[in-house]
Design an enzyme around this catalytic site. Structure first.
Site, PDB file in Angstrom:
ATOM      1  N   ASP A 342      69.739 151.752 107.768  1.00 49.82           N
ATOM      2  CA  ASP A 342      68.527 151.075 107.319  1.00 49.82           C
ATOM      3  C   ASP A 342      67.305 151.941 107.616  1.00 49.82           C
ATOM      4  O   ASP A 342      67.178 152.503 108.709  1.00 49.82           O
ATOM      5  CB  ASP A 342      68.419 149.725 108.042  1.00 49.82           C
ATOM      6  CG  ASP A 342      67.163 148.971 107.702  1.00 49.82           C
ATOM      7  OD1 ASP A 342      67.000 148.592 106.527  1.00 49.82           O
ATOM      8  OD2 ASP A 342      66.330 148.766 108.612  1.00 49.82           O
ATOM      9  N   GLU A 378      69.500 154.762 103.615  1.00 47.22           N
ATOM     10  CA  GLU A 378      68.443 154.128 102.834  1.00 47.22           C
ATOM     11  C   GLU A 378      67.254 155.073 102.977  1.00 47.22           C
ATOM     12  O   GLU A 378      66.600 155.099 104.025  1.00 47.22           O
ATOM     13  CB  GLU A 378      68.097 152.742 103.368  1.00 47.22           C
ATOM     14  CG  GLU A 378      67.023 152.059 102.532  1.00 47.22           C
ATOM     15  CD  GLU A 378      66.550 150.742 103.126  1.00 47.22           C
ATOM     16  OE1 GLU A 378      66.185 149.850 102.347  1.00 47.22           O
ATOM     17  OE2 GLU A 378      66.516 150.613 104.364  1.00 47.22           O
TER      18      GLU A 378
END
Length: 742
Positions: A342, A378
């Site tokens: 993330d 990401e």
């Protein structure tokens, strides 16, 4: 109680069958107490007197799995210097393998008083916070082996543990919403028959529900609020949170592996649940605030490139050790197969700017365990210069946001150059080829947890996030969506038909693109969130997957199998897609139609290597082939080869792509040449029907295998035959795929 010196490594609580070794790092601490917690609320303290390289440690004979514990740190409380020690706060072990309980957000879990933030709060937090748990590390893995599916064979399915299973009627109620629910044959067989090779789970590291959300009657449903980087989230366990969650998680992984499905974890190493300077003191802040967090010039405050209040200090050797130890633990002890990071741009911020050569990437590159797993970035954060798509090191793959945006723009009719779409369709060589990466570096997706579901993408022009309690201010406002003429739900048959066609267009495009496709859970069923594009706090029916009735047990589902075990699912995955059986379903059921179409597209991709090449197209013939056709060719709807002017025409929304199965340049694992059928992809993204001419020099006879204008997938071998020069009529916003046998 016997107290032995113990060892400084490994960090955390390590049970060896006779007792437990405890070790914790803090450079700033003057004294640390280990607190053993009784079920009656009692607390037994043991001072950690031994210290090696700022790691304090002790060994306690007889301490068994299930024992709850925490730390109290005596040291400076000088926020102006970045120090926030407070022995009144019971702290979690950063290396805890399991965590019990939850935070009830009493004022005592904060280091200050609500009515006077500058005054230190010495209220005891122990009755109001979580506790670390000693676990039993032993587990019978049997003959479990990682599937090690190569990227070019991978199809990823992103899901949330609770949301995927909580409403499944075929799963016993007592295990819905848990790791055991995912391990249930009903879920595993669905994934296997769908053709999924990797389940990417949204955060399962122990996380905290934000104080603000709890006050609003909501929860942090997505889980991007980690507090324990080694502990599986306790609330996802059907058997308990005193270490049982660890055993249950391992059993889930074992069952998925038996079906040939990898497990990828969405991990949040960029920040913690302790928030900004007004956040709670739960673990890292009280242990050694300045060693764990990026502090601002005014050291009372935190640098924040995550939008959550804090960012971990990626140049700290202790933070880097924590992350690498965590990653290795999940691979070696929990047997997971990869990670999706993330806001990974934050991990590259060794100082301020994003640095491709930061210490974190160096450590991953040389690590013999972590470097061999799937590593997915990401590739952005909310800081300056945070959008880094295409800029991660060669070992990494990336969520390709440019793929998402381009494909959405094409099918909603936005004027955009076809060259951009051509690049995304063929693996985004403009992003990845220069640094030695290949098409597999691109994780292609149209939807994910963050944003509209696939059905909502074609049903809403605007977000509808009122249920989140922020007056619809939260969430992305520019979604590249199109409601097909009506906002939200409708009974208009023409609008519904167009929406269904658009969903098929997106799924077909995704599965026929070079790179690695990722589906968002429930998109195969047309899952809706009612237009909410930021359902991070909706732990309810807004975000949970509503399974159709025919999915409640395998006997009534499409592609039915006589077996419901993981072994049977593995057999399905190994043998290939079962034949389509549309007759077994209601011909008018749009959910069944979409599911059948999705399965058809996934297996078409899996069956044909021309859609999952390991190298980029060359645009020229491949030596040793029986013809001089290029490996790829591009045509206008009239069947003429594309010119530079055609590529630049912003109004153009039609295209024919030839994929040459005879001209695959890479060999197979034994060095043998790969050959496949050839395909023509016909795209009509315009608002009017259009005639397409089959190119005359790239094959004499073809068979139609995909037509998104039809609600049902075309059963193998039943599509109409087409000859070179024939004219095909494509309805508005639709695509066809033609196949020429090798």
């Amino acid at each position: 109680m016997q107290v032995w010196p113990g060892h400084p490594y490994p960090l955390g609580a390590t049970y060896d069958g006779a007792g437990t070794n405890f070790a914790v790092f803090s450079e700033v601490a003057e004294r640390i107490e280990l607190c053993l917690l009784g079920d009656d609320g009692s607390e037994t303290s043991v001072e950690l007197r031994e210290k090696d390289a700022f790691v304090r440690h002790v060994y306690l004979p007889g301490i068994q799995p299930g024992q709850r514990y925490g730390f109290r740190v005596h040291g400076p409380y000088k926020p102006q210097n970045g120090d926030r020690c407070n022995a009144a706060k019971l702290l979690l072990d950063p290396y805890a393998k399991a965590i019990s309980g939850s935070v009830d957000w009493d004022e005592s879990v904060y280091g200050y008083h609500f009515d006077e933030p500058g005054r230190r709060n010495d209220l005891d937090s122990a009755p109001h916070t979580m506790a670390s748990v000693v676990i039993n590390p032993f587990f019978d893995w049997g003959n479990d082996r990682p599937p090690r599916t190569e990227y070019h064979h991978t199809v990823i399915y992103e899901a949330q543990v609770k949301g995927l299973t909580y409403l499944h009627p075929g799963i016993p109620e007592e295990i819905r919403g848990t790791y055991a629910g995912i391990a249930h044959p009903a879920v595993i067989e669905h994934l296997a028959r769908l053709g999924i090779t990797a389940l990417e789970l949204m955060p399962v590291h122990q996380f905290v529900h934000d104080h603000r959300l709890v006050d609003l009657g909501l929860n942090n449903y997505w889980g991007y609020n980690t507090i324990g980087f080694f502990a599986p989230h306790g609330a996802y366990s059907a058997t308990g949170d005193r270490g049982q969650q660890v055993q249950e998680f391992k059993s889930m992984v074992k069952a998925l592996h038996a079906a040939g499905i990898e497990v990828i974890l969405d991990v949040v190493y960029n920040h913690t649940a302790e928030g900004n300077h007004l956040g709670p003191t739960l673990a890292f802040r009280g242990l050694d605030n300045s060693a764990y967090y990026r502090l601002a010039e005014d050291r009372r405050y935190y640098e924040d490139t995550t939008g959550t209040g804090n960012s971990l200090l990626m140049r700290s050797p202790h933070v880097l050790q924590l992350i690498m130890d965590s990653l290795r633990y999940w691979v070696t002890e929990m047997h997971v197969d990869g990670f999706r990071f993330d806001l990974a741009a934050t991990l590259a911020r060794q100082f301020h700017e994003v640095d491709r050569l930061s210490s974190f990437f160096d450590l991953v590159q040389q690590d013999p365990v972590v470097s061999q797993t799937k590593l997915i970035a990401e590739p952005w954060d909310v800081g300056e210069g945070g959008y880094q798509v295409g800029n991660f090191p060669p070992l990494w793959t990336e969520w390709n946001g440019q793929y998402r945006d381009t494909v959405r723009d094409l099918w909603r009719g936005e004027n955009a150059a076809l060259a951009e779409f051509g690049s995304r369709l063929t693996g985004s060589s403009d992003l990845y080829q220069d640094d030695g990466r290949r098409p597999i570096a691109s994780i292609n997706f149209v939807t994910c947890h963050d944003g509209f579901t696939l059905r909502d993408l074609v049903s809403y022009n605007d977000k509808h996030n009122e249920a989140n309690g922020e007056d619809n201010r939260d969430g992305e406002s520019h979604n590249r969506s199109w409601n097909c003429g009506v906002e939200g739900e409708t009974d208009d048959p023409h609008v519904l038909a167009l929406r269904a066609r658009q969903q098929r267009n997106f799924i077909a495009t995704l599965m026929l693109s070079q790179g690695v496709p990722m589906l968002s859970h429930g998109d195969e069923f047309g899952r809706t969130q009612g237009g909410n594009n930021n359902a991070y706090c909706q732990d309810n029916e807004i975000a949970w997957l509503h399974w159709p009735a025919f999915a409640s047990h395998s006997a009534s589902a499409p592609h039915a199998s006589a077996h419901t075990s993981a072994h049977a699912a593995s057999h399905v995955a190994a043998q290939g897609a079962p034949q389509a059986t549309a007759q077994a379903l209601d011909d008018d059921d749009p959910v069944a139609q979409l599911l059948e179409f999705t399965r058809h597209m996934v297996w078409l991709r899996r069956d044909h290597p021309v859609f999952r090449r390991r190298r980029f197209f060359h645009g020229r013939p491949v030596s040793g082939t029986h013809d001089d056709l290029t490996d790829i060719a591009w045509f206008t709807a009239s069947g003429e080869e594309m010119t530079e002017e055609d590529w630049r025409a912003s109004f153009a929304k039609s295209l024919i792509v030839f994929l040459n199965g005879y001209a695959i340049s890479e060999p197979d694992t034994r060095g043998e040449r790969i050959t496949d059928d050839s395909f023509l992809l016909l795209f009509n993204a315009g608002w009017e029907p259009l005639d397409f001419t089959v190119p005359v020099n790239h094959g004499k006879e073809w068979q139609m295998v995909v037509d998104t204008a039809q609600p049902w997938a075309i059963a193998p071998g039943t599509g109409p035959k087409v000859r070179a020069g024939d004219v095909l009529h494509l309805t508005d916003r639709s695509m066809m795929v033609l196949q020429r046998p090798a």
